[in-house]
Structures are given as C-alpha cells and as structure tokens.
Design a protein around this motif. Sequence first.
Motif, PDB file in Angstrom:
ATOM      1  N   LEU A  29       0.826  -1.208   0.000  1.00 53.88           N
ATOM      2  CA  LEU A  29       0.000   0.000   0.000  1.00 53.88           C
ATOM      3  C   LEU A  29       0.862   1.259   0.000  1.00 53.88           C
ATOM      4  O   LEU A  29       0.533   2.236  -0.673  1.00 53.88           O
ATOM      5  CB  LEU A  29      -0.931   0.003   1.214  1.00 53.88           C
ATOM      6  CG  LEU A  29      -2.069  -1.005   1.173  1.00 53.88           C
ATOM      7  CD1 LEU A  29      -2.796  -1.029   2.502  1.00 53.88           C
ATOM      8  CD2 LEU A  29      -3.021  -0.698   0.036  1.00 53.88           C
ATOM      9  N   LYS A  30       1.960   1.210   0.717  1.00 52.72           N
ATOM     10  CA  LYS A  30       2.886   2.358   0.741  1.00 52.72           C
ATOM     11  C   LYS A  30       3.430   2.617  -0.668  1.00 52.72           C
ATOM     12  O   LYS A  30       3.505   3.761  -1.119  1.00 52.72           O
ATOM     13  CB  LYS A  30       4.021   2.075   1.721  1.00 52.72           C
ATOM     14  CG  LYS A  30       4.997   3.203   1.915  1.00 52.72           C
ATOM     15  CD  LYS A  30       6.030   2.786   2.959  1.00 52.72           C
ATOM     16  CE  LYS A  30       7.047   3.768   3.345  1.00 52.72           C
ATOM     17  NZ  LYS A  30       7.462   4.798   2.530  1.00 52.72           N
ATOM     18  N   GLY A  37       1.254   9.816  -5.449  1.00 52.49           N
ATOM     19  CA  GLY A  37       1.661  11.123  -4.954  1.00 52.49           C
ATOM     20  C   GLY A  37       1.479  11.327  -3.463  1.00 52.49           C
ATOM     21  O   GLY A  37       1.763  12.395  -2.944  1.00 52.49           O
ATOM     22  N   THR A  38       1.002  10.312  -2.760  1.00 50.60           N
ATOM     23  CA  THR A  38       0.846  10.398  -1.309  1.00 50.60           C
ATOM     24  C   THR A  38       1.939   9.564  -0.661  1.00 50.60           C
ATOM     25  O   THR A  38       2.203   8.444  -1.088  1.00 50.60           O
ATOM     26  CB  THR A  38      -0.525   9.857  -0.872  1.00 50.60           C
ATOM     27  OG1 THR A  38      -1.529  10.562  -1.577  1.00 50.60           O
ATOM     28  CG2 THR A  38      -0.733  10.015   0.609  1.00 50.60           C
ATOM     29  N   GLU A  39       2.553  10.095   0.349  1.00 47.27           N
ATOM     30  CA  GLU A  39       3.688   9.398   0.963  1.00 47.27           C
ATOM     31  C   GLU A  39       3.362   8.989   2.397  1.00 47.27           C
ATOM     32  O   GLU A  39       2.889   9.797   3.179  1.00 47.27           O
ATOM     33  CB  GLU A  39       4.919  10.310   0.957  1.00 47.27           C
ATOM     34  CG  GLU A  39       6.195   9.625   1.352  1.00 47.27           C
ATOM     35  CD  GLU A  39       6.652   8.591   0.330  1.00 47.27           C
ATOM     36  OE1 GLU A  39       7.253   7.595   0.746  1.00 47.27           O
ATOM     37  OE2 GLU A  39       6.413   8.788  -0.864  1.00 47.27           O
ATOM     38  N   LEU A  40       3.580   7.725   2.703  1.00 44.13           N
ATOM     39  CA  LEU A  40       3.536   7.261   4.086  1.00 44.13           C
ATOM     40  C   LEU A  40       4.965   7.324   4.608  1.00 44.13           C
ATOM     41  O   LEU A  40       5.877   6.821   3.973  1.00 44.13           O
ATOM     42  CB  LEU A  40       3.021   5.822   4.171  1.00 44.13           C
ATOM     43  CG  LEU A  40       1.554   5.594   3.834  1.00 44.13           C
ATOM     44  CD1 LEU A  40       1.239   4.102   3.886  1.00 44.13           C
ATOM     45  CD2 LEU A  40       0.659   6.349   4.782  1.00 44.13           C
ATOM     46  N   HIS A  41       5.137   7.918   5.742  1.00 45.00           N
ATOM     47  CA  HIS A  41       6.500   8.137   6.230  1.00 45.00           C
ATOM     48  C   HIS A  41       7.038   6.996   7.089  1.00 45.00           C
ATOM     49  O   HIS A  41       8.237   6.856   7.256  1.00 45.00           O
ATOM     50  CB  HIS A  41       6.559   9.447   7.015  1.00 45.00           C
ATOM     51  CG  HIS A  41       6.169  10.621   6.180  1.00 45.00           C
ATOM     52  ND1 HIS A  41       6.973  11.117   5.177  1.00 45.00           N
ATOM     53  CD2 HIS A  41       5.047  11.379   6.158  1.00 45.00           C
ATOM     54  CE1 HIS A  41       6.375  12.131   4.592  1.00 45.00           C
ATOM     55  NE2 HIS A  41       5.203  12.314   5.164  1.00 45.00           N
TER      56      HIS A  41
END
Length: 78
Positions: A29-30, A37-41
């Motif tokens: 999913l990450k 364009g969405t980042e999981l940190h």
Amino acid sequence: MRVFAAYCAAMARETDRDIAYRCYVTDTLKAILSRLGTELHTRYYDTLRLRPEETRTADEIISNITDKLRELQEEDKN
C-alpha cells in the motif's frame, strides 16, 4: 509437555506469519500510494519495533552495565 511445546511453537509461527503478511500488505500500500503522490513516512514494521530514544549518557550506560555484571557475578558466587 511436548504438546504444550508444540502448541507454543505453532503459535510463534502463526504470529510470525501474521506479522510478515501485515508488513507485506502495508509495504505494498505504501508503494501504491507513493505512485499516486501520497507518501507514508513510517512502515508498519518500524512501528512494531519502536524503541524509546536513548537519553542516557555513555557514562551512565557503562555504569549500568557494570552494575548488572557485578550483580550477576555476586549471584554466581552464592
């Protein structure tokens, strides 16, 4: 006793598989989110292994280890 040991081993394997699956799914999913364009940190695996930040000085750590070694040595003598 053997049955209990086998049960414990099976539970440990099941837990390991569960953690591996959760890490795989969340890492996937990450990767998908990063392509959108969405980042999981933070990875799920990293949240499982969180440890508090070390605040002791080097001297405090050395002192703590030395004290524990003395305690172990005293226990061995008794």
